[in-house]
Design a protein around this motif. Sequence first.
Motif, PDB file in Angstrom:
ATOM      1  N   GLN A   1     -45.616  65.383 -82.454  1.00  0.00           N
ATOM      2  CA  GLN A   1     -44.948  65.982 -83.591  1.00  0.00           C
ATOM      3  C   GLN A   1     -43.981  64.991 -84.240  1.00  0.00           C
ATOM      4  O   GLN A   1     -43.136  64.403 -83.572  1.00  0.00           O
ATOM      5  CB  GLN A   1     -44.182  67.245 -83.149  1.00  0.00           C
ATOM      6  N   THR A   2     -44.126  64.794 -85.557  1.00  0.00           N
ATOM      7  CA  THR A   2     -43.173  63.959 -86.284  1.00  0.00           C
ATOM      8  C   THR A   2     -41.796  64.600 -86.259  1.00  0.00           C
ATOM      9  O   THR A   2     -41.646  65.790 -86.558  1.00  0.00           O
ATOM     10  CB  THR A   2     -43.619  63.760 -87.743  1.00  0.00           C
ATOM     11  N   CYS A   3     -40.797  63.806 -85.923  1.00  0.00           N
ATOM     12  CA  CYS A   3     -39.459  64.343 -85.740  1.00  0.00           C
ATOM     13  C   CYS A   3     -38.466  63.801 -86.772  1.00  0.00           C
ATOM     14  O   CYS A   3     -37.688  64.543 -87.349  1.00  0.00           O
ATOM     15  CB  CYS A   3     -38.971  64.015 -84.328  1.00  0.00           C
ATOM     16  N   ILE A   4     -38.475  62.490 -87.004  1.00  0.00           N
ATOM     17  CA  ILE A   4     -37.501  61.853 -87.900  1.00  0.00           C
ATOM     18  C   ILE A   4     -38.238  60.892 -88.818  1.00  0.00           C
ATOM     19  O   ILE A   4     -39.131  60.160 -88.382  1.00  0.00           O
ATOM     20  CB  ILE A   4     -36.417  61.089 -87.109  1.00  0.00           C
ATOM     21  N   LEU A   5     -37.845  60.876 -90.095  1.00  0.00           N
ATOM     22  CA  LEU A   5     -38.378  59.955 -91.077  1.00  0.00           C
ATOM     23  C   LEU A   5     -37.227  59.223 -91.762  1.00  0.00           C
ATOM     24  O   LEU A   5     -36.194  59.819 -92.071  1.00  0.00           O
ATOM     25  CB  LEU A   5     -39.206  60.688 -92.142  1.00  0.00           C
TER      26      LEU A   5
END
Length: 450
Positions: free
Chosen positions: A236-240
């Motif tokens: 899961q992508t968490c921070i961008l």
Amino acid sequence: MWTAINELFLSSIRISVPTSSPPAVGHIVEQQQLTSYLDNVLSMGPRNVVLFLQDKMSLEDFTVYGGAFGNKQDSVFPNLEGALGSSSSRLVLPAVSWPASNAVIGQLQEQLETSPLYMDPETLSQLRLNGSSPALLVFGLPYGTGADLVSARETLSGNDEVIGQVLSTMKAQSVPYTAIYTGLRPARVSPSADPPQRRSLLQARGGSREKERERQRRIKEGGDVDAPVEFKEGEQTCILLWAKSLSVSILRRGRWEDHDLTPATFGKDVGPELSGSSCDRTRARLVLNYEDVLGYSSFKLIFAMSQRHYKVSARRWFTLDAVELEYGSTKAVFNGSRNIYAPAEYSYRCESVTSFRWPLLVPRSSKDPANQWRVVFEDFQIQGFNASGGKFSYASDCAGFFSPGIWMGLMTSLLMVLVLTYGLHMIMQLHTMDRFDDPKGPAISVPQTE
């Protein structure tokens, strides 16, 4: 991004030139070296600075269209050549890095401790300068598209006329000055026009700089840009995180030393280690690990974020609580929770996030090591929660709703309403007399009482 933007220093009085000989062919002047040149020129020379800031510039403009650097046939730069020939002290930098040239006006503003005055030649004659107080006069110059050689030649010739008019006005006022001629960004030049020495030098320096130049070119053209830094917790992508430019500076021996972190942060084949990063439903921490930054073998740039529910707005918001710099065993902390926030399901975006000049990031205390540092993020965007698919959510921009123009209109309208209200109030207070003196009739007698 590195490019051959040349830079000219001209002084109306003789000073010690910062270097005994001009830079070697192919040598690119970086920001730290350019800063030392500016320090030397402004400390020993006049502090009235005339800055000719052209939209684009390249060394090839002078070799193709003029004789400022040796070719005297059919030149379109007679005024510039005359200034170079008559100047008491001059310095020509054939190749200056794009970040260094783009930051010239900011460096001059800091060293002169005065705000820039954006002017045109007509208004300069009405300004009276004082040799004892510094002044920064900025003259913007256009640049031709490059597709039409005639239009490009005419544009550069017109710029030369402006330079000649300005320098004539300065000479008439008999005030010592320092003139600088440079460009904001590189001009597009055919690869075949590059000098052989410069072409071989770029090839010898490896591919990292070539990739950075290509990345900046895509950004300027509005095309595809490098993907943001992405931290995943499992799948899961968490921070961008994305920015056009990331840089840090440290104050050493009274001088700011800069380091650009952009090439080591963004790109298909580069990127910092993210070890130490973490995220959950309420807190997120992005750690960018670098090597060899400003003399520190280990350097970390940390973004600490949190989100919680606010009863007043009845929704969840996330804040960038702190930006931390870890170097060696020391930590510098900038607080950003008061200025950098957005709804939890949005990303945060701002054109400029800095720790100076209208700062959004402030040191945690007056004794914090952060007072010896500066951080500058341009075109900055970050999202610490509810990120998905490697793409940012809708951005909450930092731009305020009320612009200076709107405030000016509101204040003017309020002033007019106050004047109108006062006038109506005065009119309503007027009263007519109950009786009038008739000259044809008996005079009005007023009995006296004792």
